[in-house]
Design an enzyme around this catalytic site. Sequence first.
Site, PDB file in Angstrom:
ATOM      1  N   GLY A 165       0.836  -1.202   0.000  1.00 42.91           N
ATOM      2  CA  GLY A 165       0.000   0.000   0.000  1.00 42.91           C
ATOM      3  C   GLY A 165       0.863   1.241   0.000  1.00 42.91           C
ATOM      4  O   GLY A 165       1.996   1.256  -0.491  1.00 42.91           O
ATOM      5  N   GLY A 166       0.323   2.300   0.592  1.00 43.81           N
ATOM      6  CA  GLY A 166       1.044   3.570   0.627  1.00 43.81           C
ATOM      7  C   GLY A 166       2.394   3.448   1.295  1.00 43.81           C
ATOM      8  O   GLY A 166       3.295   4.260   1.037  1.00 43.81           O
TER       9      GLY A 166
ATOM     10  N   GLY B 273      22.311  11.720 -30.576  1.00 44.75           N
ATOM     11  CA  GLY B 273      21.923  12.318 -29.298  1.00 44.75           C
ATOM     12  C   GLY B 273      22.446  11.513 -28.126  1.00 44.75           C
ATOM     13  O   GLY B 273      22.719  12.061 -27.055  1.00 44.75           O
ATOM     14  N   ALA B 274      22.608  10.208 -28.353  1.00 45.32           N
ATOM     15  CA  ALA B 274      23.099   9.357 -27.265  1.00 45.32           C
ATOM     16  C   ALA B 274      24.551   9.695 -26.922  1.00 45.32           C
ATOM     17  O   ALA B 274      24.972   9.599 -25.767  1.00 45.32           O
ATOM     18  CB  ALA B 274      22.960   7.889 -27.646  1.00 45.32           C
TER      19      ALA B 274
END
Length: 548
Positions: free
Chosen positions: A203-204, A438-439
Amino acid sequence: MSSELLCNCFFHSDGNCLVMSNRFILFFLVVFMTTQEKIEEMRELKQRLLEGGGKKRMEKQHQEGKMGARERLEGLFDADTFQELNLFAKHRCHSFGMEEKELAGDGVVTGIGCIDGKQVFAASQDFTVAGGSVGEVHATKICEVMEMALRCGSPFILINDSGGARIQEGIDALSGYGRIFYRNVQMSGVVPQISIIAGPCAGGAAYSPALTDFIIMTQNAGRLFITGPQVIKEVTGEEISAEALGGAYAQSTYSGNVHFVVKDDVEALAVCKKLLSFLPSNNMEDAPDIGNGELVFAPDPALNTLIPDSPRTPYDVKDVILSVIDNRDFLEIQREFAPNAVIGLARINGKSVGIVANQPNCKAGVLDIDSSDKIARFVRFCNAFNIPLVTFVDVPGFMPGVQQEYGGIIRHGAKMLYAYSSATVPKVTVILRKAYGGAYLAMCSKDLHCDRVAAWPTAEVAVMGAEGAVGIVYRDEIKKAGDTKQARTEFIEKYEKEFSNPFCGAARTLIDDVIEPQDTRKYLSLALESLRNKRETCPQKKHGLIPL
Ligand code: HXC
């Protein structure tokens, strides 16, 4: 209580003696216990609280292969250094019969100790006490050590083993989590935060570990998910076991939430200690230096033959990493996630460094969504804690594909550009082979303010690979030549001579040196040494906007 007040309890102001009520008798007895009796009483209470949820529940814990909350802390801290806080803390819940229940330490052990001589604050949830569930006071105890860790500039460790929010405490339990999350965020980038998932964390509750810097998770007992199998079945109809959903394998390989997968508690504690050994205690300290100031760099001839003759043949970049670091001692992080990128901590001449590399052995080392996230986050961690970055490049580009585009490769790849550009720690890059498009830029190029870039003679720095490039640049010429294999090969060679080499970049000062592979450790040692006192100032701003 003053003697005057005491007298008032037993006598009217006119001096007549009152008949003592039971309450007064009890009060009288407590007040007039001997010192020895008081110590004995305290001992008994302490002993009871130290036993947590009792022997039976502890036996169950052991049967499940888990250590107890205190045993974990004992294993973590140097002998006789642990000082516990708030053992006597009590919950204040009066719903669902809780007023009758004594929950030892409110289900969590908190305190301070030393790990390899360095002060560390920790909280260890005790599953034997109400399933280690988080109530108001449980959370207050955790928050208190977190605040102290922040004030004292010391790392914080939370060992998670809990059924989540204490159901009987309702909003007080939720508020407790909120207070922990808030402190996780305040501490982020100031002191290292490490989470160990040694039991359920559902859960949280899972968001606290997610807000920390590293998650170590045990295979035998760790379970991490937002909604468990039962809820998933009800909502989406999917059927899955708790282990397949939230076990260490799933949460490391698929989601990348977990940074270190370990067998059990013993291994978790060992990894935690090792990890801490590479880190400073806070963001004002330099990264640890265990060296003697001497630079050691014998050449490693094996590196001269590591890169295969064919650019299409893979190799293991970890051979390069292990060759250049001290004692081949590499603490790899997120090994199971996005293995086309390798990240981890090591030392060069005794000083901690963060290593980033493309892995040609997996997907040719391409950068995709997951590997971009993995690298960007690590770069930001190293920068926050003053750990110099060493980057090894062999990247054919960003991953093409509809799913990558729809998944936001632009946004994720931009995280790398953002992380490297904003990192002010010493940055040294070695281009091993491919560095395309771009890499090339994203893998810490000179234009992102990399301090030192070296390339091996095998480096190919270009907008794209030769085969793809000639089809565009020499399209007409290839057609005229009858589109033969021989014509293509000739143009490929022409292109490679022109662009696919390190000398183009070196001529433009975008590559500082072309080095023999065997001398890489020497290059790194001298470069890092020269950057020891690097200081870089950035424009004033509240905060930048990394593409999340
Ligand atoms: C109160 C809890 C508890 C909880 C466990 N216990 N979880 N008490 N609140 N959340 C108690 C049990 O009553 C039991 O008490 C003891 O802990 C051990 O639990 P068992 O069920 O016997 O253990 P086990 O069979 O090992 O199962 C462990 C478990 C299960 C899978 C964790 O206990 C479970 O499903 N618990 C509930 C989990 C849950 O739904 N939590 C809320 C999540 S939502 P006794 O006295 O018998 O020893 C959440 C929201 C947070 O956390 C949001 C924050 C933003």
